[in-house]
Design an enzyme around this catalytic site. Structure first.
Site, PDB file in Angstrom:
ATOM      1  N   CYS A 133       5.705   3.700   6.632  1.00  9.17           N
ATOM      2  CA  CYS A 133       6.587   2.906   5.772  1.00  9.17           C
ATOM      3  C   CYS A 133       7.265   1.864   6.661  1.00  9.17           C
ATOM      4  O   CYS A 133       7.154   1.918   7.892  1.00  9.17           O
ATOM      5  CB  CYS A 133       7.613   3.792   5.074  1.00  9.17           C
ATOM      6  N   HIS A 134       7.928   0.911   6.033  1.00 10.05           N
ATOM      7  CA  HIS A 134       8.534  -0.203   6.765  1.00 10.05           C
ATOM      8  C   HIS A 134       9.956  -0.440   6.269  1.00 10.05           C
ATOM      9  O   HIS A 134      10.334   0.015   5.193  1.00 10.05           O
ATOM     10  CB  HIS A 134       7.765  -1.514   6.528  1.00 10.05           C
TER      11      HIS A 134
ATOM     12  N   TYR B 153       4.309 -14.121   6.232  1.00  6.56           N
ATOM     13  CA  TYR B 153       4.887 -14.013   4.891  1.00  6.56           C
ATOM     14  C   TYR B 153       6.388 -13.790   5.019  1.00  6.56           C
ATOM     15  O   TYR B 153       6.869 -13.361   6.076  1.00  6.56           O
ATOM     16  CB  TYR B 153       4.250 -12.849   4.103  1.00  6.56           C
TER      17      TYR B 153
ATOM     18  N   THR C 213       4.699  -6.869  10.305  1.00  9.50           N
ATOM     19  CA  THR C 213       4.380  -8.112  11.018  1.00  9.50           C
ATOM     20  C   THR C 213       5.403  -9.221  10.764  1.00  9.50           C
ATOM     21  O   THR C 213       5.540 -10.119  11.594  1.00  9.50           O
ATOM     22  CB  THR C 213       2.982  -8.628  10.634  1.00  9.50           C
TER      23      THR C 213
ATOM     24  N   ARG D 208       1.816  -0.884  17.610  1.00  5.47           N
ATOM     25  CA  ARG D 208       0.831  -1.234  16.583  1.00  5.47           C
ATOM     26  C   ARG D 208       0.081  -2.489  16.988  1.00  5.47           C
ATOM     27  O   ARG D 208       0.689  -3.482  17.400  1.00  5.47           O
ATOM     28  CB  ARG D 208       1.559  -1.474  15.269  1.00  5.47           C
TER      29      ARG D 208
ATOM     30  N   ARG E 207      -4.860 -12.505   8.497  1.00  7.92           N
ATOM     31  CA  ARG E 207      -3.881 -13.002   7.531  1.00  7.92           C
ATOM     32  C   ARG E 207      -2.469 -12.508   7.870  1.00  7.92           C
ATOM     33  O   ARG E 207      -1.484 -12.990   7.318  1.00  7.92           O
ATOM     34  CB  ARG E 207      -4.269 -12.609   6.103  1.00  7.92           C
TER      35      ARG E 207
ATOM     36  N   ASP F 250       3.671   3.569   2.500  1.00  5.98           N
ATOM     37  CA  ASP F 250       3.585   2.129   2.788  1.00  5.98           C
ATOM     38  C   ASP F 250       4.704   1.341   2.094  1.00  5.98           C
ATOM     39  O   ASP F 250       4.626   0.109   1.997  1.00  5.98           O
ATOM     40  CB  ASP F 250       2.212   1.539   2.425  1.00  5.98           C
TER      41      ASP F 250
END
Ligand code: 0GY
Length: 299
Positions: free
Chosen positions: A37-38, A54, A82, A129, A135, A254
């Site tokens: 998860c983030h 993004y 990211t 990571r 993308r 996620d």
């Protein structure tokens, strides 16, 4: 205005995470870990990186911990997204705030020092990571990635890798040369249309069979599915990995689901999918408790 100065405002087509996920019918075992998860920002406190691909909505640690409790989970592994580049402050802040109930996976460059790594370790980071999706992240030469892995190996960290199935053949030599365990995000993103007999999927299973240092997250059916919820077309892939490598699998929500297009997933539906591919209590305990505890809370 340069790209670096662009405002920290959510992309117009961004889908905000589900605001009222269902209470899952499936109750996970005590001590269950959401191992992927983030957190995003909040941007006012932890601005998104200038090089990001993004700009998401905010998704704070308090919101993550509330989801953890709502879903019946006990712990989180927070993976650097990211959009924060190599600035791990939001991840580290969330991991520290969890008081031992979270660990983290960071993104670092080869310039990282031993003292900085020791500080991240102290904060609860246990891996780095490498992201191979163009993308999401710019290309980094493989020698650089190898040098990063060499630096983190003495801390007994692992490397989390995110790639798509057609790229495995090209990346395998790099992965095999790393001195750490390699943990694959989302089963290496198989094309579920091709089925589990297709050489592309067989190559992934063969690789995990050959190399006992490779682990896989059986996560993100919502990214792989063509059928949509409850993602039955992904179950054969998840089931094969869980049953063949029961001691090397992890699961995660996620949340907050970066870059989902079309529909926003209900995290409760994801939890209810678990018993459809992990058919016994023993498999579910390994997936949700024993394996993540061994990898992230060994000490
Ligand atoms: C995921 C998947 C994605 C994004 C990221 O760090 C990220 O930005 O990982 C994706 O867009 O497929 O695992 O969160």
């Amino acid at each position: 205005m340069s790209v670096a100065d662009r405002p920290q405002v959510m992309d117009p087509d961004w889908l905000v995470w589900h605001q009222s996920p269902k209470t899952p019918a499936y109750v996970p075992p005590p001590g269950a870990v959401d191992a992927h998860c983030h957190v995003f920002g909040p941007a006012a406190e932890f601005p998104f990186a200038p090089e990001r691909k993004y700009t998401p909505c905010d998704a704070s640690k308090a919101q993550l911990f509330a989801l953890r409790d709502h879903l019946g989970f006990s712990r989180n592994v927070i993976v650097q997204a990211t959009c924060h580049g190599k600035d791990n402050r939001a991840t580290v802040d969330a991991v520290k705030a969890a008081n031992g109930l979270a660990r983290g996976v960071a993104t670092v460059g080869e310039e990282i020092t031993e003292a900085e790594l020791a500080e991240l370790h102290e904060a609860g980071i246990r891996g780095v990571r490498f992201n191979f999706l163009r993308r999401l992240a710019d290309f980094t030469p493989h020698e650089v990635l190898r040098r990063i892995a060499d630096k983190v190996a003495p801390f007994d960290w692992h490397v989390v890798v995110y790639f798509e199935a057609p790229d495995l053949a090209e990346l395998k030599p790099l992965f095999s040369s790393l001195p750490t365990k390699v943990v694959v995000d989302h089963m290496g993103r198989p094309d579920v249309r091709l089925g589990t007999d297709h050489p592309q999927w067989r190559a992934f299973v063969d690789w995990m069979t050959e190399d006992e240092d490779v682990w896989s997250k059986v996560s993100c059916p919502e990214r792989l599915s063509l059928a949509g919820p409850p993602y039955g077309d992904v179950v054969p892939f998840q089931r094969e990995i869980v049953e063949t490598f029961p001691d090397r699998v992890l699961w995660g929500t996620d949340w907050p689901h970066p870059n989902l297009k079309g529909h926003m997933v209900d995290d409760g539906v994801l939890v209810d999918q678990i018993p459809r591919f992990a058919l016994t209590e023993e498999l579910r305990r390994k997936l949700l408790v024993d394996n993540p505890m061994r990898l992230y809370w060994a000490d």
